[in-house]
Design a protein around this motif. Structure first.
Motif, PDB file in Angstrom:
ATOM      1  N   THR A  41       0.829  -1.220   0.000  1.00  0.00           N
ATOM      2  CA  THR A  41       0.000   0.000   0.000  1.00  0.00           C
ATOM      3  C   THR A  41       0.859   1.265   0.000  1.00  0.00           C
ATOM      4  N   MET A  42       2.166   1.102   0.256  1.00  0.00           N
ATOM      5  CA  MET A  42       3.054   2.282   0.201  1.00  0.00           C
ATOM      6  C   MET A  42       3.194   2.806  -1.230  1.00  0.00           C
ATOM      7  N   GLN A  43       2.936   1.925  -2.203  1.00  0.00           N
ATOM      8  CA  GLN A  43       3.089   2.303  -3.603  1.00  0.00           C
ATOM      9  C   GLN A  43       2.040   3.356  -3.975  1.00  0.00           C
ATOM     10  N   ILE A  44       2.441   4.318  -4.786  1.00  0.00           N
ATOM     11  CA  ILE A  44       1.456   5.306  -5.241  1.00  0.00           C
ATOM     12  C   ILE A  44       0.420   4.637  -6.142  1.00  0.00           C
ATOM     13  N   SER A  45      -0.712   5.298  -6.335  1.00  0.00           N
ATOM     14  CA  SER A  45      -1.754   4.727  -7.187  1.00  0.00           C
ATOM     15  C   SER A  45      -1.470   5.090  -8.651  1.00  0.00           C
ATOM     16  N   VAL A  67      12.396  11.356  -2.847  1.00  0.00           N
ATOM     17  CA  VAL A  67      12.730  10.868  -1.509  1.00  0.00           C
ATOM     18  C   VAL A  67      11.697   9.799  -1.154  1.00  0.00           C
ATOM     19  N   GLY A  68      12.105   8.542  -1.174  1.00  0.00           N
ATOM     20  CA  GLY A  68      11.184   7.427  -0.928  1.00  0.00           C
ATOM     21  C   GLY A  68      10.854   6.695  -2.219  1.00  0.00           C
ATOM     22  N   THR A  69      11.671   5.712  -2.569  1.00  0.00           N
ATOM     23  CA  THR A  69      11.562   5.053  -3.883  1.00  0.00           C
ATOM     24  C   THR A  69      10.843   3.712  -3.815  1.00  0.00           C
ATOM     25  N   PHE A  70      11.066   2.972  -2.702  1.00  0.00           N
ATOM     26  CA  PHE A  70      10.403   1.663  -2.509  1.00  0.00           C
ATOM     27  C   PHE A  70      10.715   0.770  -3.725  1.00  0.00           C
ATOM     28  N   THR A  71       9.717   0.135  -4.327  1.00  0.00           N
ATOM     29  CA  THR A  71       9.989  -0.772  -5.444  1.00  0.00           C
ATOM     30  C   THR A  71       9.975  -0.072  -6.804  1.00  0.00           C
ATOM     31  N   TYR A  73       7.692   2.352  -8.398  1.00  0.00           N
ATOM     32  CA  TYR A  73       6.577   2.794  -9.260  1.00  0.00           C
ATOM     33  C   TYR A  73       6.657   4.295  -9.567  1.00  0.00           C
ATOM     34  N   SER A  74       6.736   5.119  -8.538  1.00  0.00           N
ATOM     35  CA  SER A  74       6.730   6.566  -8.787  1.00  0.00           C
ATOM     36  C   SER A  74       7.978   7.001  -9.557  1.00  0.00           C
ATOM     37  N   SER A  75       9.104   6.338  -9.290  1.00  0.00           N
ATOM     38  CA  SER A  75      10.330   6.735  -9.997  1.00  0.00           C
ATOM     39  C   SER A  75      10.234   6.425 -11.488  1.00  0.00           C
ATOM     40  N   PHE A  90      16.387   8.653  -3.530  1.00  0.00           N
ATOM     41  CA  PHE A  90      16.954   8.481  -2.190  1.00  0.00           C
ATOM     42  C   PHE A  90      16.068   7.518  -1.400  1.00  0.00           C
ATOM     43  N   ASP A  91      16.677   6.493  -0.823  1.00  0.00           N
ATOM     44  CA  ASP A  91      15.915   5.534  -0.011  1.00  0.00           C
ATOM     45  C   ASP A  91      16.900   4.854   0.941  1.00  0.00           C
ATOM     46  N   VAL A  92      16.367   4.269   2.018  1.00  0.00           N
ATOM     47  CA  VAL A  92      17.238   3.527   2.947  1.00  0.00           C
ATOM     48  C   VAL A  92      17.310   2.045   2.613  1.00  0.00           C
ATOM     49  N   SER A  93      16.403   1.547   1.793  1.00  0.00           N
ATOM     50  CA  SER A  93      16.272   0.099   1.640  1.00  0.00           C
ATOM     51  C   SER A  93      16.926  -0.442   0.372  1.00  0.00           C
ATOM     52  N   GLY A 118      20.637   5.411   1.948  1.00  0.00           N
ATOM     53  CA  GLY A 118      21.014   5.988   3.243  1.00  0.00           C
ATOM     54  C   GLY A 118      19.874   6.848   3.750  1.00  0.00           C
ATOM     55  N   PRO A 119      19.952   7.281   5.012  1.00  0.00           N
ATOM     56  CA  PRO A 119      18.902   8.161   5.530  1.00  0.00           C
ATOM     57  C   PRO A 119      18.867   9.454   4.711  1.00  0.00           C
ATOM     58  N   ALA A 120      17.687   9.790   4.212  1.00  0.00           N
ATOM     59  CA  ALA A 120      17.602  10.907   3.264  1.00  0.00           C
ATOM     60  C   ALA A 120      17.993  12.244   3.891  1.00  0.00           C
ATOM     61  N   ALA A 121      17.872  12.369   5.218  1.00  0.00           N
ATOM     62  CA  ALA A 121      18.290  13.628   5.841  1.00  0.00           C
ATOM     63  C   ALA A 121      19.793  13.854   5.589  1.00  0.00           C
ATOM     64  N   LEU A 136       8.237  13.858  -2.668  1.00  0.00           N
ATOM     65  CA  LEU A 136       8.527  13.480  -1.292  1.00  0.00           C
ATOM     66  C   LEU A 136       7.525  12.414  -0.848  1.00  0.00           C
ATOM     67  N   ASP A 137       8.032  11.205  -0.564  1.00  0.00           N
ATOM     68  CA  ASP A 137       7.133  10.090  -0.212  1.00  0.00           C
ATOM     69  C   ASP A 137       7.885   9.094   0.671  1.00  0.00           C
ATOM     70  N   ALA A 138       8.491   9.585   1.758  1.00  0.00           N
ATOM     71  CA  ALA A 138       9.258   8.693   2.646  1.00  0.00           C
ATOM     72  C   ALA A 138       8.695   8.788   4.062  1.00  0.00           C
ATOM     73  N   ASP A 139       9.562   8.594   5.074  1.00  0.00           N
ATOM     74  CA  ASP A 139       9.105   8.630   6.471  1.00  0.00           C
ATOM     75  C   ASP A 139       8.503   9.995   6.795  1.00  0.00           C
ATOM     76  N   LYS A 140       7.224   9.969   7.153  1.00  0.00           N
ATOM     77  CA  LYS A 140       6.442  11.212   7.239  1.00  0.00           C
ATOM     78  C   LYS A 140       6.944  12.148   8.351  1.00  0.00           C
ATOM     79  N   VAL A 145      12.010  18.230   7.819  1.00  0.00           N
ATOM     80  CA  VAL A 145      13.464  18.244   7.550  1.00  0.00           C
ATOM     81  C   VAL A 145      13.709  18.190   6.045  1.00  0.00           C
ATOM     82  N   TYR A 146      13.033  17.266   5.368  1.00  0.00           N
ATOM     83  CA  TYR A 146      13.214  17.128   3.920  1.00  0.00           C
ATOM     84  C   TYR A 146      12.746  18.394   3.194  1.00  0.00           C
ATOM     85  N   TYR A 147      11.668  18.965   3.703  1.00  0.00           N
ATOM     86  CA  TYR A 147      11.125  20.180   3.069  1.00  0.00           C
ATOM     87  C   TYR A 147      12.164  21.300   3.082  1.00  0.00           C
TER      88      TYR A 147
HETATM   89  C1  LIG Z   1       5.803   5.134   0.833  1.00  0.00           C
HETATM   90  S1  LIG Z   1       7.264   4.307   0.366  1.00  0.00           S
HETATM   91  C2  LIG Z   1       7.628   5.049  -1.185  1.00  0.00           C
HETATM   92  C3  LIG Z   1       6.716   4.562  -2.286  1.00  0.00           C
HETATM   93  C4  LIG Z   1       7.182   4.912  -3.670  1.00  0.00           C
HETATM   94  N1  LIG Z   1       7.192   6.350  -3.858  1.00  0.00           N
HETATM   95  C5  LIG Z   1       6.335   4.212  -4.710  1.00  0.00           C
HETATM   96  O1  LIG Z   1       5.579   4.865  -5.438  1.00  0.00           O
HETATM   97  O2  LIG Z   1       6.393   2.986  -4.795  1.00  0.00           O
HETATM   98  C6  LIG Z   1       8.429   5.002   1.475  1.00  0.00           C
HETATM   99  C7  LIG Z   1       9.881   4.651   1.224  1.00  0.00           C
HETATM  100  O3  LIG Z   1      10.658   5.509   2.076  1.00  0.00           O
HETATM  101  C8  LIG Z   1      11.793   4.806   2.485  1.00  0.00           C
HETATM  102  N2  LIG Z   1      12.339   5.440   3.709  1.00  0.00           N
HETATM  103  C9  LIG Z   1      11.894   5.323   4.974  1.00  0.00           C
HETATM  104  N3  LIG Z   1      12.651   6.036   5.816  1.00  0.00           N
HETATM  105  C10 LIG Z   1      13.597   6.648   5.064  1.00  0.00           C
HETATM  106  C11 LIG Z   1      14.678   7.533   5.336  1.00  0.00           C
HETATM  107  N4  LIG Z   1      14.952   7.941   6.586  1.00  0.00           N
HETATM  108  N5  LIG Z   1      15.439   7.949   4.305  1.00  0.00           N
HETATM  109  C12 LIG Z   1      15.178   7.556   3.039  1.00  0.00           C
HETATM  110  N6  LIG Z   1      14.167   6.716   2.718  1.00  0.00           N
HETATM  111  C13 LIG Z   1      13.387   6.274   3.705  1.00  0.00           C
HETATM  112  C14 LIG Z   1      11.322   3.372   2.694  1.00  0.00           C
HETATM  113  O4  LIG Z   1      12.409   2.461   2.589  1.00  0.00           O
HETATM  114  C15 LIG Z   1      10.283   3.222   1.573  1.00  0.00           C
HETATM  115  O5  LIG Z   1      10.861   2.584   0.456  1.00  0.00           O
END
Ligand SMILES: C[S@@+](CC[C@H](N)C(=O)[O-])C[C@H]1O[C@@H](n2cnc3c(N)ncnc32)[C@H](O)[C@@H]1O
Length: 214
Positions: A41-45, A67-71, A73-75, A90-93, A118-121, A136-140, A145-147
């Protein structure tokens, strides 16, 4: 389609009147559901994806940031809208983004996308280029900070798109006091009080804020 803010009939209508995802995006959605389970469900629609591609086409950014790439889709959606620029992700995973890397390759996007783990901050703070467009779609809880990091790097006229800003509509209901909703409300207010920007909040998917640097 993820449409938390619409009733079922309107959501179906919106879905039927938005260009459907192609085979690659459909495959990425299926694979994400298989490997990520509930986290999918983290993936965008898909309608949000179409919107990201269109905004990217209109903005024609030289430097785009996600910021927040996951698998991925949005990228994929942003990178497909580029006309010569680069998307910096940018992503941590390592785990989730290994799926993204595969789809960038399949989509022929390797030469338009970079990924920093790495941590996006930290990784954003080290990013030295002027930014034209950011998603911007990472840890809310780190959105403020990201802003600020993005605003420091954004060119005048540049755009920051922020996902999940309506939190299923809960931000508009004072009865919702869970920490994530309170933090998102505070973030939305922080942006609204910033004289440097012009803002549009769209009720697409889980809410997306468009922030243009004046
Ligand atoms: C909501 S998902 C992104 C979904 C993506 N935009 C998509 O459309 O599929 C959030 C992502 O933020 C990453 N994330 C969480 N904390 C983070 C941090 N401190 N720095 C960078 N990325 C982070 C997670 O690993 C996860 O892949």
């Amino acid at each position: 389609m993820k449409a938390y803010l619409l009733d079922a009939a309107v959501a179906r209508y919106v879905s039927d009147h938005t260009t459907a995802p192609d085979a690659l995006l459909a495959a990425l959605e299926r694979e994400t559901a298989e490997v990520a389970g509930e986290d999918a469900t983290m993936q965008i629609s898909f309608d949000q994806g179409r919107l990201l591609t269109m905004i990217t086409q209109l903005m024609a950014p030289r430097v785009a940031v996600e910021v927040g790439t996951f698998t991925g889709y949005s990228s994929v959606c942003i990178a497909r809208g580029l006309s010569g620029g680069t998307l910096h992700c940018f992503d941590v995973s390592e785990e989730w983004t290994s799926v993204a890397r595969r789809y960038w390759h399949e989509a022929g996007l390797d030469d338009r996308v970079t990924l920093t783990i790495g941590p996006a901050a930290d990784t954003l703070a080290a990013f030295g280029e002027q930014v034209d467009l950011a998603f911007l779609d990472a840890d809310k809880h780190n959105y403020p900070v990201y802003y600020e990091l993005l605003m420091d790097r954004l060119r005048p006229g540049g755009l920051i798109l922020v996902d999940n800003t309506l939190r299923r509509g809960w931000v508009a209901d004072p009865a919702h006091e869970e920490p994530e909703t309170v933090r998102m409300r505070q973030f939305n207010d922080l942006v609204m009080e910033d004289p440097r920007v012009t803002v549009v909040t769209l009720p697409v998917a889980d809410g997306m804020m468009l922030i243009r640097k004046n």
